[in-house]
Design a protein around this motif. Structure first.
Motif, PDB file in Angstrom:
ATOM      1  N   LEU A 174       0.827  -1.207   0.000  1.00  0.00           N
ATOM      2  CA  LEU A 174       0.000   0.000   0.000  1.00  0.00           C
ATOM      3  C   LEU A 174       0.859   1.255   0.000  1.00  0.00           C
ATOM      4  N   LEU A 175       1.939   1.250   0.793  1.00  0.00           N
ATOM      5  CA  LEU A 175       2.842   2.402   0.821  1.00  0.00           C
ATOM      6  C   LEU A 175       3.541   2.590  -0.517  1.00  0.00           C
ATOM      7  N   LYS A 176       3.733   1.506  -1.250  1.00  0.00           N
ATOM      8  CA  LYS A 176       4.363   1.596  -2.571  1.00  0.00           C
ATOM      9  C   LYS A 176       3.363   1.967  -3.663  1.00  0.00           C
ATOM     10  N   GLY A 177       2.126   2.256  -3.280  1.00  0.00           N
ATOM     11  CA  GLY A 177       1.128   2.703  -4.252  1.00  0.00           C
ATOM     12  C   GLY A 177       0.415   1.583  -4.965  1.00  0.00           C
ATOM     13  N   LYS A 178       0.600   0.349  -4.526  1.00  0.00           N
ATOM     14  CA  LYS A 178      -0.030  -0.797  -5.177  1.00  0.00           C
ATOM     15  C   LYS A 178      -1.263  -1.196  -4.360  1.00  0.00           C
ATOM     16  N   ILE A 179      -2.329  -0.409  -4.548  1.00  0.00           N
ATOM     17  CA  ILE A 179      -3.512  -0.530  -3.710  1.00  0.00           C
ATOM     18  C   ILE A 179      -4.170  -1.895  -3.868  1.00  0.00           C
ATOM     19  N   TRP A 180      -4.426  -2.269  -5.125  1.00  0.00           N
ATOM     20  CA  TRP A 180      -5.146  -3.525  -5.350  1.00  0.00           C
ATOM     21  C   TRP A 180      -4.331  -4.736  -4.934  1.00  0.00           C
ATOM     22  N   SER A 181      -3.032  -4.703  -5.194  1.00  0.00           N
ATOM     23  CA  SER A 181      -2.175  -5.818  -4.772  1.00  0.00           C
ATOM     24  C   SER A 181      -2.142  -5.921  -3.253  1.00  0.00           C
ATOM     25  N   GLY A 182      -2.104  -4.766  -2.576  1.00  0.00           N
ATOM     26  CA  GLY A 182      -2.093  -4.782  -1.125  1.00  0.00           C
ATOM     27  C   GLY A 182      -3.377  -5.339  -0.538  1.00  0.00           C
ATOM     28  N   SER A 192       0.994 -10.232  -1.664  1.00  0.00           N
ATOM     29  CA  SER A 192       1.491  -9.087  -0.896  1.00  0.00           C
ATOM     30  C   SER A 192       2.999  -9.134  -0.730  1.00  0.00           C
ATOM     31  N   ILE A 193       3.551 -10.322  -0.558  1.00  0.00           N
ATOM     32  CA  ILE A 193       5.000 -10.445  -0.369  1.00  0.00           C
ATOM     33  C   ILE A 193       5.748 -10.097  -1.653  1.00  0.00           C
ATOM     34  N   ILE A 194       5.247 -10.591  -2.798  1.00  0.00           N
ATOM     35  CA  ILE A 194       5.902 -10.311  -4.082  1.00  0.00           C
ATOM     36  C   ILE A 194       5.847  -8.825  -4.405  1.00  0.00           C
ATOM     37  N   THR A 195       4.668  -8.214  -4.260  1.00  0.00           N
ATOM     38  CA  THR A 195       4.535  -6.795  -4.602  1.00  0.00           C
ATOM     39  C   THR A 195       5.306  -5.910  -3.638  1.00  0.00           C
ATOM     40  N   ALA A 196       5.493  -6.365  -2.399  1.00  0.00           N
ATOM     41  CA  ALA A 196       6.276  -5.578  -1.447  1.00  0.00           C
ATOM     42  C   ALA A 196       7.750  -5.541  -1.836  1.00  0.00           C
ATOM     43  N   ILE A 197       8.221  -6.576  -2.501  1.00  0.00           N
ATOM     44  CA  ILE A 197       9.627  -6.636  -2.911  1.00  0.00           C
ATOM     45  C   ILE A 197       9.884  -5.798  -4.162  1.00  0.00           C
ATOM     46  N   ARG A 198       8.913  -5.720  -5.040  1.00  0.00           N
ATOM     47  CA  ARG A 198       9.102  -5.047  -6.328  1.00  0.00           C
ATOM     48  C   ARG A 198       9.129  -3.528  -6.165  1.00  0.00           C
ATOM     49  N   LEU A 199       9.487  -2.833  -7.247  1.00  0.00           N
ATOM     50  CA  LEU A 199       9.632  -1.383  -7.218  1.00  0.00           C
ATOM     51  C   LEU A 199       8.314  -0.693  -6.882  1.00  0.00           C
ATOM     52  N   ALA A 200       8.422   0.463  -6.259  1.00  0.00           N
ATOM     53  CA  ALA A 200       7.252   1.243  -5.885  1.00  0.00           C
ATOM     54  C   ALA A 200       6.735   2.045  -7.078  1.00  0.00           C
ATOM     55  N   VAL A 201       5.504   2.487  -6.978  1.00  0.00           N
ATOM     56  CA  VAL A 201       4.911   3.360  -7.997  1.00  0.00           C
ATOM     57  C   VAL A 201       5.467   4.767  -7.817  1.00  0.00           C
ATOM     58  N   PRO A 202       5.918   5.434  -8.874  1.00  0.00           N
ATOM     59  CA  PRO A 202       6.406   6.813  -8.730  1.00  0.00           C
ATOM     60  C   PRO A 202       5.336   7.712  -8.119  1.00  0.00           C
ATOM     61  N   GLY A 203       5.743   8.543  -7.167  1.00  0.00           N
ATOM     62  CA  GLY A 203       4.803   9.417  -6.489  1.00  0.00           C
ATOM     63  C   GLY A 203       4.191   8.818  -5.243  1.00  0.00           C
ATOM     64  N   SER A 204       4.378   7.533  -5.006  1.00  0.00           N
ATOM     65  CA  SER A 204       3.857   6.886  -3.803  1.00  0.00           C
ATOM     66  C   SER A 204       4.684   7.313  -2.592  1.00  0.00           C
TER      67      SER A 204
END
Length: 276
Positions: A174-182, A192-204
């Motif tokens: 969620l902090l990385k801007g990936k609302i739906w994945s979170g 959630s674990i995979i998306t937490a490792i990957r790059l964040a969304v710009p502006g998040s």
């Protein structure tokens, strides 16, 4: 159909949640149909409620419905009866009216048809997704573990660690801007674990804290966002506008703090035809 409803909804104790979900979706579609008719200035449509020139936003009615349904739900003892289903439906209908003006509550400004007003539609879609997942029988990770007695300390530690890791991954997502994945990751740990490792969304928030201007990570995040995420965002906006209408108005300049809350130009003229 009636047999499926009795087995999968009533017998599983999901009737209140089902009533909430149906009323929530119906309430959102109804109010969006209404505001689009008002915005189009359809003459035969009743329009807004404006006693003595005061425009009463539908969030006010939503709060009233939520209070009635919520208090009734606290008083009703039969959790699977018609009365409880009605209370849940009132709560769901009111929640739809409130979230449809979530942007108004967030910004304390009348931003309904502006770019900022998309926040309301996003909030509604998130609520539909969450209640829909719960209605299918999915539960957050760890939901069914409370109250279960396990034999060994190692097993207890493992269960607690799984829950903590999953929710930490969802929070980082969620902090990385990936609302739906979170959100989905709350129910399915791997996501959630995979998306937490990957790059964040710009502006998040994560990108602002961790990716300095001109850094390689920020450049990679921007490239990935433009290549993968932006097409999905455009498709999401197209679908949302198909249902909710276009958010294309420009806000008037903000007045002084002590003055009345500003309105969108198209919604303030003429005075008695504010678009809800």
């Amino acid at each position: 159909m009636s047999e499926w409803f009795a087995v999968h909804i009533v017998a599983t104790g999901r009737l209140p949640l089902f009533s909430f979900f149906v009323a929530f979706v119906a309430g959102f579609l109804m109010i969006r149909c209404s505001v689009r008719m008002i915005r189009a200035r359809v003459r035969w449509w009743p329009g807004n409620l404006t006693p003595f020139g005061l425009h009463i936003h539908h969030v006010v009615f939503g709060v009233a419905f939520m209070l009635i349904g919520g208090v009734a739900g606290l008083l009703i003892t039969d959790r699977n009866g018609a009365a409880m289903a009605t209370a849940a439906a009132l709560f769901g209908f009111g929640a739809a009216l409130v979230l449809d003006e979530f942007a108004l509550i967030l910004h304390l400004r009348d931003v309904y048809w502006t770019e900022q007003g998309r926040t309301s539609v996003d909030a509604v879609f998130v609520a539909i997704a969450l209640s829909g997942l719960l209605l299918t029988g999915l539960r957050p990770v760890g939901w069914g573990l409370w109250g279960i007695t396990v034999d060994t300390t190692i097993t207890q530690i493992g269960m607690v660690a799984l829950i903590l890791i999953n929710f930490a991954g969802a929070a980082v997502s969620l902090l990385k801007g990936k609302i739906w994945s979170g959100i989905i990751g709350i129910f399915i740990p791997v996501i959630s674990i995979i998306t937490a490792i990957r790059l964040a969304v710009p502006g998040s928030p994560w990108a602002r804290w961790r990716y300095p201007e001109g850094s390689a990570k920020l450049a990679a995040a921007i490239r990935r966002d433009q290549r993968l995420r932006r097409p999905f965002i455009r498709a999401k906006i197209w679908f949302q506008e198909l249902i909710a209408g276009r958010h294309d108005l420009i806000l008037e300049p903000s007045p002084a703090f002590h003055q009345q809350l500003p309105t969108v130009s198209e919604r303030s003229t003429p005075p008695v035809r504010h678009v809800d």
